[in-house]
Design an enzyme around this catalytic site. Sequence first.
Site, mmCIF file in Angstrom:
data_model
loop_
_atom_site.group_PDB
_atom_site.id
_atom_site.type_symbol
_atom_site.label_atom_id
_atom_site.label_comp_id
_atom_site.label_asym_id
_atom_site.label_seq_id
_atom_site.Cartn_x
_atom_site.Cartn_y
_atom_site.Cartn_z
ATOM 1 N N LYS A 41 0.804 -1.222 0.000
ATOM 2 C CA LYS A 41 0.000 0.000 0.000
ATOM 3 C C LYS A 41 0.839 1.275 0.000
ATOM 4 O O LYS A 41 0.383 2.327 -0.464
ATOM 5 C CB LYS A 41 -0.940 0.008 1.196
ATOM 6 C CG LYS A 41 -2.074 -1.002 1.116
ATOM 7 C CD LYS A 41 -3.122 -0.586 0.104
ATOM 8 C CE LYS A 41 -4.389 -1.425 0.216
ATOM 9 N NZ LYS A 41 -5.430 -0.997 -0.725
ATOM 10 N N SER B 25 1.093 -9.861 -0.298
ATOM 11 C CA SER B 25 0.795 -8.429 -0.304
ATOM 12 C C SER B 25 1.109 -7.703 0.990
ATOM 13 O O SER B 25 1.308 -6.488 0.978
ATOM 14 C CB SER B 25 -0.685 -8.216 -0.648
ATOM 15 O OG SER B 25 -1.519 -8.888 0.279
#
Length: 312
Positions: free
Chosen positions: A50, A302
């Site tokens: 992110k 992720s």
Amino acid sequence: MELADIYAAHRRIAPYVHRTPLLTSRLMEELLGKRLLLKAEHLQKTGSFKARGALAKALTLENPKGLLAVSSGNHAQGVAYAARILGVKALIVMPEEANPYKKEAARAYGAQVVDQGVTVENREEVARALLEETGYAFIHPFDDPLVMAGQGTAGLELMAQAGEMGLFPEAVLVPVGGGGLIAGVATAVKAFSPSTLVLGVEPEGADDARRSLEKGEIVRLSQAPQTRADGVRTLALGQHTFPILKRKVDAILTVSEEAILEAERLLFTRTKQVVEPTGALPLAAVLEHGERLPQVLALLLSGGNREFCAPA
């Protein structure tokens, strides 16, 4: 969003993010009978991919008063980190039920967290009110071409690193929430290798992306899905992400909660990597769908933001 946009994002964010490693595990490969390339975004700044998207957007803003975002966790830390780089304040709207560890991590980067009375269903309404009140710049967690391009830089790196190893990923497996990560990664991967499959992975109880691609239009969930993979508890794909998924993503695979837990366990015991449930989704797909998958697989891990539970 095109490949050129991802390259531009890469140039902007390169001084502030890690080129995360592409890991391998002989033990895991022997167990699963596949050649596995693990893109270690859990080792990224803020503990997830992110940071890439948040910075890619934030670094294009001209003298923002501050940054505002809605998040279930990892985007909060990415935006807080971007605000620190810019030297401005960050205000993050998070559901009251969001992971306490991720709230504290956002605060540790200097963000103010607004969570009282906030739910997954009303958080965007709360954010709109705060935008009017503060005049801060809004950083969407996924439905913004600049954010998507930033996330796509992970795909750029993955393909370059695989090439350096002399390997050709036949498929790239990516977690899917709002679709920003897989939209960016698919754009990068398909530009370099149109024959490489790009496969999204969702929990069985959060399969809005799978249903959206099957139906040909965005399917919106009525309430936040119950899954240990808190990073993909979004209600729907974005207006910007969905068209890219339709064009560039080959399929969406769903996995059970049991497979997610087993994938987390394997990553820790076989590779000594601490990966959060959302980051373990691609490996969970190999566990449950391995017979349908090609031989050389790249898995995008992720994130790794999870609390440590001490033994009783």
